[in-house]
Design an enzyme around this catalytic site. Structure first.
Site, PDB file in Angstrom:
ATOM      1  N   GLU A 185     -10.480  -2.857  15.127  1.00  0.00           N
ATOM      2  CA  GLU A 185      -9.349  -3.585  15.731  1.00  0.00           C
ATOM      3  C   GLU A 185      -8.964  -3.007  17.089  1.00  0.00           C
ATOM      4  O   GLU A 185      -8.223  -3.623  17.845  1.00  0.00           O
ATOM      5  CB  GLU A 185      -8.100  -3.630  14.837  1.00  0.00           C
ATOM      6  CG  GLU A 185      -8.307  -4.417  13.555  1.00  0.00           C
ATOM      7  CD  GLU A 185      -7.054  -4.483  12.698  1.00  0.00           C
ATOM      8  OE1 GLU A 185      -6.055  -3.821  13.041  1.00  0.00           O
ATOM      9  OE2 GLU A 185      -7.078  -5.194  11.693  1.00  0.00           O
ATOM     10  N   ASP A 218       0.874  -1.182   0.000  1.00  0.00           N
ATOM     11  CA  ASP A 218       0.000   0.000   0.000  1.00  0.00           C
ATOM     12  C   ASP A 218       0.910   1.232   0.000  1.00  0.00           C
ATOM     13  O   ASP A 218       1.400   1.674   1.041  1.00  0.00           O
ATOM     14  CB  ASP A 218      -0.893  -0.029   1.233  1.00  0.00           C
ATOM     15  CG  ASP A 218      -1.922   1.101   1.243  1.00  0.00           C
ATOM     16  OD1 ASP A 218      -1.702   2.112   0.544  1.00  0.00           O
ATOM     17  OD2 ASP A 218      -2.936   0.968   1.943  1.00  0.00           O
ATOM     18  N   HIS A 251      -5.479   0.058   1.134  1.00  0.00           N
ATOM     19  CA  HIS A 251      -6.046  -1.231   1.538  1.00  0.00           C
ATOM     20  C   HIS A 251      -7.178  -1.049   2.556  1.00  0.00           C
ATOM     21  O   HIS A 251      -7.939  -1.971   2.815  1.00  0.00           O
ATOM     22  CB  HIS A 251      -4.955  -2.151   2.100  1.00  0.00           C
ATOM     23  CG  HIS A 251      -4.521  -1.827   3.499  1.00  0.00           C
ATOM     24  ND1 HIS A 251      -3.648  -0.799   3.782  1.00  0.00           N
ATOM     25  CD2 HIS A 251      -4.836  -2.395   4.689  1.00  0.00           C
ATOM     26  CE1 HIS A 251      -3.449  -0.755   5.088  1.00  0.00           C
ATOM     27  NE2 HIS A 251      -4.152  -1.709   5.665  1.00  0.00           N
ATOM     28  N   GLU A 269       1.462   1.942  13.220  1.00  0.00           N
ATOM     29  CA  GLU A 269       0.430   1.928  12.180  1.00  0.00           C
ATOM     30  C   GLU A 269      -0.723   1.129  12.772  1.00  0.00           C
ATOM     31  O   GLU A 269      -0.819  -0.076  12.614  1.00  0.00           O
ATOM     32  CB  GLU A 269       0.976   1.290  10.897  1.00  0.00           C
ATOM     33  CG  GLU A 269       0.091   1.556   9.696  1.00  0.00           C
ATOM     34  CD  GLU A 269      -1.066   0.575   9.583  1.00  0.00           C
ATOM     35  OE1 GLU A 269      -2.080   0.784  10.303  1.00  0.00           O
ATOM     36  OE2 GLU A 269      -0.972  -0.370   8.802  1.00  0.00           O
TER      37      GLU A 269
END
Length: 637
Positions: A402, A282, A559, A393
């Site tokens: 998440e 990405d 992504h 990240e």
């Protein structure tokens, strides 16, 4: 005593004449009734049940629910039967209705009224009770909305002898779904402890209470810190007698086991090299971090860097290349921590234990630690507030999926120096409305010359139930983009990860007509909203070269794509110059909305690492007429 009387009655029925049986029945029932009356007299205040909608009080649940059915169009028992609600589902229903009434909001359709009187006038029969069943999945309604609400612990007893419902109080079942209830039966408690690991039910997923929005959820019975999340210490006691409290069994250990399993699955999924290839490939993502770490020498030279969730170690490698003196790369996946260590060795950047012990001439910079950041002190000793730069990240779909941001904030509060840099240091969520082109309808309208639009309509209806992660072309946006929520990662509090925000969307003029003179006649349909995010490496820390990582439909795709929430029905929109038919419903072609008001809540879900999204939508036409649509609930997991 009751059991003895029943046994006597049964014996008499078998051995005596019918008349004698009746006499015996009368004799046996009288003392029982007297005892009940005495109890009622002693507990008169406790047996008063407050109406869900007004200030009326009733001496029994039956009387209260009949009042609600006849006066307020709320058929509690009918809804329980229709939705098949068990004890805790009914428990949630009561708390849900009380919360809506307190907010002057209709429990059935979600319309917000100006006053309590307006709400009383508005109340109506539920068109389809199943529309709000999804709302009852929210475990925040396991927390009593009203303190000392005797109705919550009494409604189940009214139908103990009925066969219509299977809603009798099941202590084991309730424990599996309440984060903070207790059991007053030693045998049941022992059985639950023995079977806690093997039960197939989705049990006890307690989450943090959010003071900002209505998606706040129930607190657990034990303080738990997982991924930076503070679950609170508050413990609710049950309504048992004081003499029974010694047998109380708390089941926070079950919560911890559930979270552990989810974490193992989550980190295990990152053992796939395909995921890492996708992320590294990405270009938008990787170039933003590379630029921040390589083109800001005043920040990186000689710095101690912590990389939370290092994966392959690509960001740690950039940090070492950019001039960092030490990089602490943290990775929870055992496999990926081994891989990251090998990659650091292969590139001559690994910092061995000998180097760590004090060899100042070592060339190694990167040390990889295998553990969750919340448990880091079990693997390595790092002085508090000794890290110059925290990089990660952490972003997921819709930014917050998440729930890794909580881990980053935990690391920030534990190890980042005062005034230290966090990369990225800002994050912003944006929203816009999309049109027909953002759906699958155009495809199904012409399949090799055949009209299959009936399929397309069904697909769109199904899409209104679930969030969709996909790429949206900016040409398919029919409204302006609006800022929904922004985060300052250097200063925000962990509980601010969950939020409720209000914004409004206006129709894009270029989506209505190419000729400005046609604006009075042109309308377009908004089929739902698109969410995306940007993270900033701002000049606060990246003084030489600030940069932005954007997942917008207007920039090259990533992504992360975008997150799509589809309305149950499209909303017609037009400019404020459109001549609307005031008698038509707002959002139709005859009376299109000039703007759409949104109230969106995003919170960490009961399923660990997932998020819940609630969407409230109002349409406003140029003459000020307003229409509200029922709230929609989405779970991104």
């Amino acid at each position: 005593m009751a059991n003895n009387l029943r046994e006597t009655e049964e014996t008499n029925r078998l051995t005596q004449e019918n008349q004698e049986e009746e006499e015996e029945d009368d004799d046996s029932k009288e003392p029982w009734t007297e005892e009940e009356n005495e109890d009622d007299d002693e507990n008169g205040e406790e047996s008063e049940f407050l109406c869900l909608f007004c200030d009326s009080k009733y001496g029994s649940c039956d009387a209260l629910f009949e009042h609600c059915r006849l006066t307020h169009f709320f058929d509690f028992n009918g809804i329980r039967k229709e939705l098949g609600l068990d004890f805790y589902g009914s428990f949630k229903l009561i708390n849900y209705v009380r919360s809506q009434v307190a907010d002057n909001r209709c429990w059935s359709c979600g319309v917000h009224c100006q006053s309590k009187q307006d709400l009383q006038s508005h109340l109506h029969q539920s068109v389809n009770s199943k529309d709000f069943k999804l709302l009852l999945d929210d475990d925040k309604y396991l927390n009593p909305f009203m303190q000392e609400d005797s109705l919550l612990y009494s409604f189940g007893g009214d139908e103990e002898d009925e066969n219509d419902y299977n809603t009798s109080f099941d202590e084991e079942e309730v424990v599996r779904n309440f984060g903070n209830v207790c059991i007053d039966d030693d045998d049941i408690a022992e059985e639950i402890e023995l079977n806690a690991e093997t039960s197939n039910k989705d049990r006890n997923k307690a989450v943090m209470t959010d003071s900002n929005g209505h998606l706040s959820l129930a607190s657990s019975s034990k303080r738990i810190a997982e991924n930076g999340r503070d679950y609170g210490e508050s413990v609710s006691s049950c309504d048992s007698n004081p003499k029974d409290k010694h047998s109380t069994v708390y089941i926070a250990d079950v919560v911890e086991k559930d979270i552990k399993k989810v974490n193992e699955s989550y980190f295990g999924s990152y053992s796939s090299f395909g995921i890492h290839r996708e992320m590294i490939s990405d270009k938008v993502r990787t170039d933003a971090y590379r630029e921040a770490l390589l083109k800001n020498p005043s920040l990186l030279n000689g710095a101690v860097v912590m990389d939370v969730g290092c994966g392959t170690g690509i960001l740690s490698l950039f940090a070492a290349q950019g001039g960092a003196s030490r990089v602490i790369a943290i990775e929870a996946s055992e496999k990926m921590s081994t891989v990251a260590t090998q990659i650091a060795k292969d590139n001559g950047l690994w910092r061995s234990k000998t180097d760590i012990a004090g060899n100042n001439n070592c060339s190694g910079v990167i040390e990889v630690v295998q553990n969750m950041v919340e448990n880091l002190d079990k693997s390595i000793q790092i002085q508090p507030h000794s890290v110059d730069i925290l990089v990660s990240e952490w972003m997921g779909y819709c930014l917050l999926y998440e729930s890794m941001l909580s881990s980053v904030l935990f690391a920030r509060d534990q190890w980042l120096k005062p005034g230290g840099a966090i990369l990225p240091d800002t994050a912003t969520i944006f929203v816009a409305g999309f049109g027909k082109g953002g759906t699958s309808l155009p495809f199904w309208e012409n399949v090799y010359g055949f009209n299959m639009s009936s399929i397309g309509k069904e697909v769109v209806e199904d899409a209104a139930k679930f969030p969709i992660v996909d790429v949206v072309n900016h040409h398919d946006l029919v409204t302006n983009a609006a800022l929904l929520q922004s985060f300052d990662l250097a200063t925000m509090k962990p509980e601010e990860v969950d939020f409720t925000a209000i914004t409004e969307l206006e129709a894009k003029l270029d989506s209505l007509a190419s000729n400005p003179n046609d604006l009075k006649q042109q309308a377009t349909s908004c089929y739902g909203i698109v969410l995306w995010f940007e993270t900033g490496f701002t000049s606060r820390f990246c003084k030489e070269t600030p940069t932005v990582l954007s997942t917008s439909p207007y920039t090259p795709k990533t992504h992360w794509k975008q997150t799509i929430l589809t309305f149950r029905e499209p909303i017609a929109m037009a400019s404020c110059k459109f001549t609307a038919d005031g008698s038509a419903p707002v959002g139709t072609d005859a009376c299109p909305a000039s703007k759409i008001l949104l109230r969106i809540s995003i919170a960490r879900a009961t399923q660990h690492r997932s998020i819940d999204i609630s969407l409230e939508t109002d349409g406003v036409c140029p003459n000020g007429q307003k229409r509200s649509w029922p709230v929609q609930m989405f779970n991104l997991s």
